[in-house]
Design an enzyme around this catalytic site. Structure first.
Site, PDB file in Angstrom:
ATOM      1  N   ALA A 131     -12.047  -6.104  16.174  1.00 54.15           N
ATOM      2  CA  ALA A 131     -10.670  -5.761  15.793  1.00 54.15           C
ATOM      3  C   ALA A 131     -10.196  -6.713  14.715  1.00 54.15           C
ATOM      4  CB  ALA A 131      -9.727  -5.838  17.003  1.00 54.15           C
ATOM      5  N   HIS A 140       1.310   5.792   0.562  1.00 52.37           N
ATOM      6  CA  HIS A 140       2.367   5.403   1.505  1.00 52.37           C
ATOM      7  C   HIS A 140       3.622   6.245   1.353  1.00 52.37           C
ATOM      8  CE1 HIS A 140       3.659   3.097  -2.047  1.00 52.37           C
ATOM      9  NE2 HIS A 140       4.874   3.239  -1.547  1.00 52.37           N
ATOM     10  N   HIS A 160      14.510   2.917   2.078  1.00 50.47           N
ATOM     11  CA  HIS A 160      13.896   2.068   1.046  1.00 50.47           C
ATOM     12  C   HIS A 160      14.898   1.766  -0.078  1.00 50.47           C
ATOM     13  CE1 HIS A 160      10.913   0.251  -1.447  1.00 50.47           C
ATOM     14  NE2 HIS A 160      10.598   1.299  -2.163  1.00 50.47           N
TER      15      HIS A 160
END
Lengths: 279, 279
Positions: free
Chosen positions: A89, A101, A107
Site C-alpha cells: 500500500a 480531475h 473551486h
C-alpha cells in the site's frame, strides 16, 4: 488488512499450496480475467444497457503528470510491501487539481457546491464532443466559441438535456511532456485551447447541460487573464473536467459518460475516473 | 487556474456585474441545476440506456472516516482560498485504503495488476447483492459462504457473467462511529462480516465475476487471522471494493455498477466513486 506484524506471519503461513487449494486463485491469475474480459469486450449486457464500447477518458496519474503552476506534483510514498509486510500500500500527497480531475463549483465560488455535494444523477451524462483539433494545431490560443456549438448542433441536432460538453483539442497527446502540455512562452503565459467565456455562458443559460470537459489543463484557454469560463460553469452549479484523455475515440454524439468524481467532503474537486460507454 | 497573485487580481476584476453578463451564471446558481436534476431524476435517456435510479454507493470521505489500524486517517490541508486567492483548493494526504475504496490485485499479490491496469470493461458490471443483514446483526463474525451464493442463485438465477458480487451486511450504518465500525474487542480483534475463503474461491473458480464488494472494512471477516478471501479474489486478477455504502437500496439483481477506480499508476488501490444505475 491488519497491522504489519500480523500480516507478516499470515503471509508466511499462506503457502503456495494453500493458494492452490483456494480455488486455484493464484493459478488462474491472468488467464481467467483475460477470458472474462474478452467476452466482456464483445458484448456487455445489463438490465437495459447494451455496451459495445467502453473507453477510458482518464490519464494514468503519477508524480510525472504535469500540474498547473499553482500546484506541486503528486507524491507517492510506499507504506507497506508484499515481501516484507504481506501486503502492499502507498500513501499519496496531492493537490485536488491533479491529473484527470473534477472542478466542483466550490473551486471558484464561495459557498459553492463541493465535490461530494454534486448530485449523483449529474455524474452520468450523454456526451457531445466538439472537435477543434485542426484549429488547435494551427493556433494553441483558440477557444471553443458559440459558433462552434451552433455548428455542432446544425450537424448533430440540439445538445441533449443533461449533456456533458467536451472540447477535443488533441492536447492529451502532449500529457507525457509537461513543457508541451502547459506550453508556456518566455513570459510564462500558457498557450492551450479552452472554452470562451461566451460559449460557457451560452451553455449554462441557453442549454440544459450538467458539465463541461477539456483535454487541456484548464476550462479557460491557457492565455486567459480572467477565468470567466470557469466562473460561468461553476457559478451555475455545474462541474468541469480537466486533463481528459482519448476524446478523439468518442463519437461526436451517442456515448454516455460516467464521472467517477471524488466524494471527498468539502473538496474543491479532485482526481476523477472518467469512462464513456456506447453501443 | 493560475498562481495566487494573478488570481487575486482577476478575482477583484470580476465584479458581480461581470458575472451577470456572463449568461447570469451566478444568478442561476442553485435554481437551474435543481431544475436539470429534477428532470434527470424522472428519466435519464441515453443512446440505449434508460435509467430510473442512480444510487451512490460511496461514503463521503473525510479525516473522520474510520481507517484500518494499519493506516492513519486522511489529512486535508487548505492550499488556496476564494476570498484570499480567487480560488479554493486543498491538498490531501491519504493511504490508498481509505474510505470507500478499491483493492487492486497488487495489494496482496507481488507483481499483481495495479489500480491503473484494471481493464476499463471490468469497472462496469451487473450487480448481485447478497443480503446478510439479519445474520450480521445477530453475529458480527458471520461470513458469506458458498451456501449463501447458491441460495441467492436459487432465488434469482445464475450469477451473470461479468458480475460484481456485493455483500450487504448493513455495516455502512456504523461508518460515522469508528469504534462501532471496526468493532474491536478487548484483545484488539475486529468483528465484522466478510466473505468466507470458500465463497471467494467458489466465485473466482466456478463463476465468471469481475469483482466483489463489502460494506465492511475488509473482504475477509474482521476476526480472520489469514486473508484468504483477499488472496483468492486478488490472486485471480479481480478487484475488491471495501466500505461500500447504501447496498440496501439496490435490487438483489438488475443494477449496473460503475466503479470509478483510481487511475494512479502502480497503486495498490485507492478511493473510488461507486455508482449504481437501474431502470
Amino acid at each position: 488488512m491488519c497491522p504489519p506484524g500480523v500480516l507478516r506471519h499470515v503471509h508466511q503461513a499462506l503457502s503456495r499450496r494453500d493458494l492452490f487449494k483456494l480455488g486455484a486463485g493464484a493459478a488462474l491469475a491472468g488467464a481467467f480475467p483475460a477470458a472474462t474480459r474478452a467476452q466482456a469486450a464483445r458484448t456487455l449486457r445489463f438490465a437495459n444497457l447494451r455496451v459495445a464500447h467502453v473507453q477510458d477518458l482518464t490519464h494514468p496519474l503519477s508524480p510525472r503528470f504535469p500540474v498547473f503552476p499553482a500546484y506541486e506534483p503528486m507524491r507517492v510514498t510506499k507504506l507497506f510491501d508484499v515481501e516484507a509486510d504481506g501486503f502492499f500500500a502507498n500513501r499519496w500527497d496531492l493537490a485536488e487539481h491533479t491529473g484527470t480531475h473534477l472542478d466542483a463549483p466550490a473551486h471558484f465560488i464561495a459557498n459553492g457546491v463541493a465535490a461530494d455535494g454534486l448530485e449523483p444523477e449529474s455524474l452520468l451524462a450523454p456526451v457531445a464532443v466538439i472537435d477543434l483539433r485542426e484549429r488547435a494545431a494551427a493556433d494553441p490560443d483558440t477557444a471553443l466559441g458559440v459558433d462552434d456549438l451552433t455548428a455542432w448542433e446544425a450537424e448533430h441536432g440540439p445538445l441533449p438535456d443533461g449533456a456533458a460538453v467536451f472540447l477535443y483539442s488533441g492536447w492529451d497527446a502532449r500529457a507525457g511532456d509537461a513543457r508541451a502540455f502547459l506550453n508556456a512562452d518566455a513570459e510564462g503565459t500558457l498557450h492551450f485551447p479552452g472554452f470562451s467565456p461566451e460559449a460557457a455562458a451560452f451553455l449554462v443559460s441557453e442549454r440544459r447541460i450538467v458539465g463541461v470537459g477539456v483535454d487541456t489543463p484548464s476550462l479557460d484557454i491557457g492565455a486567459a487573464t480572467r477565468f470567466d469560463a470557469h466562473v460561468a460553469v461553476l457559478g451555475a452549479g455545474l462541474w468541469g473536467l480537466e486533463n481528459l484523455a482519448n476524446l478523439g475515440r468518442l463519437p461526436p454524439l451517442g456515448a454516455t459518460v460516467f464521472v467517477g468524481a471524488p466524494a471527498v467532503a468539502g473538496a474543491s474537486g479532485g482526481p476523477a475516473r472518467v469512462l464513456a460507454v456506447w453501443s
